[in-house]
Design a protein around this motif. Structure first.
Motif, PDB file in Angstrom:
ATOM      1  N   UNK A  90       0.866  -1.180   0.000  1.00  0.00           N
ATOM      2  CA  UNK A  90       0.000   0.000   0.000  1.00  0.00           C
ATOM      3  C   UNK A  90       0.895   1.221   0.000  1.00  0.00           C
ATOM      4  N   UNK A  91       0.373   2.344  -0.487  1.00  0.00           N
ATOM      5  CA  UNK A  91       1.125   3.581  -0.360  1.00  0.00           C
ATOM      6  C   UNK A  91       0.912   4.055   1.075  1.00  0.00           C
ATOM      7  N   UNK A  92       1.949   3.852   1.883  1.00  0.00           N
ATOM      8  CA  UNK A  92       1.816   3.947   3.338  1.00  0.00           C
ATOM      9  C   UNK A  92       1.282   5.292   3.812  1.00  0.00           C
ATOM     10  N   UNK A  93       1.666   6.362   3.115  1.00  0.00           N
ATOM     11  CA  UNK A  93       1.331   7.684   3.625  1.00  0.00           C
ATOM     12  C   UNK A  93       0.019   8.224   3.074  1.00  0.00           C
ATOM     13  N   UNK A  94      -0.674   7.429   2.272  1.00  0.00           N
ATOM     14  CA  UNK A  94      -1.991   7.855   1.813  1.00  0.00           C
ATOM     15  C   UNK A  94      -3.048   7.199   2.697  1.00  0.00           C
ATOM     16  N   UNK A  95      -4.262   7.768   2.658  1.00  0.00           N
ATOM     17  CA  UNK A  95      -5.338   7.186   3.458  1.00  0.00           C
ATOM     18  C   UNK A  95      -5.799   5.876   2.826  1.00  0.00           C
ATOM     19  N   UNK A  97      -8.754   5.148   1.925  1.00  0.00           N
ATOM     20  CA  UNK A  97      -9.630   5.439   0.796  1.00  0.00           C
ATOM     21  C   UNK A  97      -8.822   5.752  -0.461  1.00  0.00           C
ATOM     22  N   UNK A  98      -7.777   6.546  -0.302  1.00  0.00           N
ATOM     23  CA  UNK A  98      -6.965   6.874  -1.480  1.00  0.00           C
ATOM     24  C   UNK A  98      -6.314   5.626  -2.053  1.00  0.00           C
ATOM     25  N   UNK A 116      -8.005  14.489  -6.677  1.00  0.00           N
ATOM     26  CA  UNK A 116      -8.765  13.513  -5.891  1.00  0.00           C
ATOM     27  C   UNK A 116     -10.264  13.613  -6.145  1.00  0.00           C
ATOM     28  N   UNK A 123     -16.353   6.180  -6.165  1.00  0.00           N
ATOM     29  CA  UNK A 123     -16.307   6.359  -4.713  1.00  0.00           C
ATOM     30  C   UNK A 123     -17.295   5.433  -4.042  1.00  0.00           C
ATOM     31  N   UNK A 127     -16.446   2.512  -1.276  1.00  0.00           N
ATOM     32  CA  UNK A 127     -17.073   2.342   0.038  1.00  0.00           C
ATOM     33  C   UNK A 127     -17.678   0.946   0.168  1.00  0.00           C
ATOM     34  N   UNK A 131     -16.616  -1.955   2.807  1.00  0.00           N
ATOM     35  CA  UNK A 131     -17.630  -2.612   3.618  1.00  0.00           C
ATOM     36  C   UNK A 131     -17.485  -4.129   3.487  1.00  0.00           C
ATOM     37  N   UNK A 140     -10.749   6.822   6.478  1.00  0.00           N
ATOM     38  CA  UNK A 140      -9.951   8.041   6.558  1.00  0.00           C
ATOM     39  C   UNK A 140      -8.616   7.863   7.274  1.00  0.00           C
TER      40      UNK A 140
END
Lengths: 255, 265, 262
Positions: A90-95, A97-98, A116, A123, A127, A131, A140
């Motif tokens: 994962x891109x560690x510094x992104x949320x 959701x991103x 974004x 989107x 979500x 879920x 977030x």
């Protein structure tokens, strides 16, 4: 449907990682790829979406020869191939959701990803997927704030956000504890069965592979030495793939 | 079951909305004020463009010969100043560094040595050079003192920090043998910090050369003075030659010191 | 049997090294002090006492005339840092081996620019630019910017080269284009480092911009030069106090900001 024909990869150092690998994966089939370290498992799945450039042979996904595509068409092909990685990647510094939305990068123009502003349906799907993998409460959070199992779930959601026609899964459980490993494998296979998605899972753990996959391909020094049902994976076959070892102990421990 | 169709990235650094707006507004106001304070004399700049072209031409066709006597004199001063000040600076910074390490020095010594380091680090080389020139007269000797003084602060601080971070167990084991304070330094501390000290010394040699090229501007000897003279006479050919020499030496010394540090590891 | 710490050869080499160092030092010392006037050196303690007595007390009222140069110094440092950072970012991406579009032409060119900028001190840049553009803030800002390019560029391209390839691979595998890979996989990884480097450089630039005025590039240094020319030592002392205060304040600010960024 994926068909791989005579795939060969020779690295610049002269090491032959794959020689003459051929197989086809029909829709909905979950294939376990097993073999000792360095057998070429990782190279094989990376040749499918050309993260590693194959030396010769062809990879056809639904009648498109991936090996012959130019840069732009390759990106179009890649967006239809979801990939899940060993250490989540994962891109560690992104949320969270991103990270999930980054599965849409191949579909949206640069300005949308830059600002974004992803389309509403993207989107909504993100979500829904969060879920589905049980992480709706974490959208977030930053990816590096999650546990290993949670990160791998984000990785799965990212791959599914691509609306893939094929999943490539590289050692999904290598950095997870046994219980989480089984949960992740179960989640992946469930999702594949739900939507008839073919998948290639490159996996270390023979017992997990036998339990969760429909078919097993055994790789040994870059060659296919076994291709059949999980039940056909006898001790002789295991010896052919991995070399001599007392396999009874493993079965006993698993049982 | 329906899911939301919009999502906004939560703010990452400044969480409060009020502060985000206040900070952006503040930045904007500052930028306008700051940009207004720069009044540019455009006719002077236009004149300058022509001089700029001549400088670039001078840089591309450097003139080493006309002022070679001055250049070589400045270069010799710079290089000798660099070497002597590094050696003297390190020799002085070792006791200061040891004295400034909290774990091995008594408290009063720690306070004194830390203040020496603080003074040396917070005064710029140039200002120190101005004072030394005022005291000792123009020339390389003032430059030597300046660089020595700066080296003490630099190496002293890093050495002291290093000593404070040494493995306490090793030092304790030496102390347990009944070793004296000197033996403790020699056996418990020195082996642990020596490789770093050598690396730092090479790094400082590098810095001292760069600085030696600058302090000449205020009269402390070295190539900087030569450069200043040639620029004030608008001799761009010689200035270009000097700059090329500086760049070449800096590059060579950087390469050599990174090679040596790699080799020492 | 005698236990020896080092082999005889190693000891010989060590002694050789020390001997060579001492010899080199003595030789360099001789060359360097050839033109030193020892009369001045001997006179130094008296001169120091003299200057000290004349400089004390600092001329506090002079502060009124220092606010404007102080503001200029701050602006030179800040605007110079901004300009330098703007130039350094594209250079760093050209210089990093994993993002450069051309290994044979653009990468060496970018590396050369970075090295050239780094080898020349900002005071020398200012000297050049004042000679070209005339005295004033503009020369100072550009001098600070030119020096910052190399500093920020070098640290940033090293950070780019150290990014985690797996994250880049994962974003590439989604079918993202090169610009998207840059923005989603590389930028998030280097952004904190980049901000930290920029603030650190701003802190250094405050120090440097305080003295650029010595060669005519505006700010506190110009007042320093003017006061030195007329030997107004109480004013010189006052300026030094202001510079010291500014440096300490900027160090505190940059430390705070960098801690908040991590």
């Amino acid at each position: 449907m994926l068909s791989v024909e005579n795939l060969t990869k020779t690295y610049r150092t002269g090491d032959k990682a794959l020689s003459d690998v051929s197989f086809t994966v029909p829709a909905g089939q979950v294939v376990g790829l097993i073999g000792p370290s360095g057998a070429g498992k990782s190279t094989l799945i990376r040749c499918v979406n050309r993260l590693v450039e194959p030396s010769s042979g062809s990879v056809r996904l639904n009648d498109v020869d991936v090996t012959r595509l130019g840069a732009r068409d390759l990106r179009r092909a890649r967006r239809r191939i979801g990939m899940i990685f060993q250490e989540y990647a994962l891109v560690e510094r992104l949320t969270v959701m991103e990270n999930v939305l980054s599965g849409r990068l191949g579909y949206v123009p640069f300005w949308r990803s830059f600002t974004r502003r992803f389309p509403p349906q993207d989107i909504q799907r993100a979500f829904a997927l969060l879920d589905r993998v049980g992480l709706s409460a974490h959208a977030d959070k930053r990816a590096d704030a999650l546990s290993g199992g949670q990160r791998q779930r984000v990785g799965i959601a990212r791959a599914l956000e691509q609306e893939p026609e094929l999943l490539l899964i590289d050692e999904p459980t290598a950095s997870l504890d046994p219980r989480t490993s089984r949960q992740i494998m179960r989640l992946i296979t469930e999702i594949c069965r739900e939507s008839g998605l073919p998948a290639i899972i490159n996996i270390h753990d023979v017992v997990l592979a036998q339990q969760f996959t429909d078919r097993i391909i055994g790789l040994q020094s870059g060659r296919v030495v076994f291709d059949g049902a999980p039940s056909a994976l006898t001790d002789d076959v295991l010896t052919r793939i991995y070399g001599a070892e007392d396999w009874k102990a493993m079965h006993k421990a698993a049982a | 079951m329906s899911h939301p169709t919009t999502w906004r990235r939560p703010p990452q650094i400044v969480k409060s909305r009020f502060w985000r707006i206040a900070l952006s507004l503040g930045a904007l106001v500052y930028l306008t004020l700051a940009l207004q304070s720069v009044d540019v004399n455009w006719t002077r700049v236009a004149e300058g463009m022509e001089r700029g072209q001549r400088f670039i031409a001078g840089f591309l066709t450097p003139d080493f010969t006309t002022r070679w006597r001055d250049i070589s004199q400045g270069l010799v001063e710079s290089l000798t100043m660099t070497l002597t000040s590094t050696v003297a600076g390190i020799a002085l910074s070792i006791p200061v560094g040891i004295g400034a390490a909290r774990n091995i020095a008594p408290r009063w010594l720690h306070a004194i040595c830390r203040s020496i380091i603080a003074v040396s680090r917070s005064l710029q080389e140039i200002i120190v050079a101005i004072f030394f020139v005022a005291l000792f007269g123009f020339g390389a000797f003032a430059g030597f003192l300046t660089l020595t003084f700066a080296t003490i602060g630099f190496i002293g601080k890093l050495l002291a920090d290093d000593i404070e971070e040494i493995d306490a167990k090793q030092a304790e084991a030496i102390r347990a043998t009944g070793a004296s304070w000197w033996q403790l330094i020699n056996y418990g501390v020195q082996p642990q910090v020596m490789p770093r000290l050598i690396g730092l010394s090479l790094y400082r040699l590098d810095i001292n050369f760069r600085e030696s090229a600058v302090i000449g501007i205020v009269g402390a000897g070295g190539i900087g003075g030569t450069l200043d003279t040639s620029l004030s006479r608008y001799e761009y050919g010689s200035a270009g030659a000097i700059l090329l020499i500086i760049i070449a030496i800096v590059m060579a010394s950087e390469y050599a010191s990174s090679r040596m540090r790699g080799w020492l590891k | 049997m005698n236990w020896q710490h080092r082999t005889p050869r190693a000891r010989l080499a060590l002694w050789g090294f020390w001997f060579a160092t001492v010899a080199l030092f003595v030789w360099c010392w001789g060359l360097m002090t050839e033109r030193t006037m020892w009369v001045f050196v001997q006179d130094a303690p008296r001169a120091a006492a003299d200057i000290g007595s004349r400089a004390w007390p600092p001329r506090w009222s002079y502060m009124e005339q220092l606010w404007q140069p102080l503001w200029d110094t701050l602006n030179i440092a800040t605007l110079g840092t901004l300009l330098g950072v703007v130039m350094a970012v594209p250079l760093a991406f050209l210089a990093a081996s994993n993002t450069t579009p051309s290994r044979l032409v653009l990468r060496p060119a970018a590396l050369l620019l970075i090295v050239a900028s780094r080898s020349i001190n900002s005071l020398i840049w200012a000297l050049l630019l004042v000679s070209i553009l005339g005295p004033g803030l503009l020369a100072g800002i550009i001098a600070i910017a030119f020096r910052s390019v190399g500093f920020v560029g070098k640290l940033l391209y090293e950070a780019i080269e150290e990014t985690d390839v797996r994250q880049i691979e994962a974003v590439t595998a989604t079918g993202a284009g090169p610009a998207q890979v840059l923005h989603y996989a590389i930028v998030p990884q280097v952004l904190p480092t980049f901000l930290g480097i920029s603030v650190f450089r701003w802190d250094i630039n405050i120090r440097e911009s305080a003295i650029l005025g010595l060669v005519g590039a505006g700010g506190l240094g110009m007042q320093l030069q003017a006061s030195l020319n007329v030997l107004a030592w109480p004013q010189v002392l006052m300026i030094c106090i202001v510079i010291l205060g500014t440096v300490i304040a900027s160090e505190w600010v940059s430390g705070k900001v960098r801690r908040a960024l991590i």
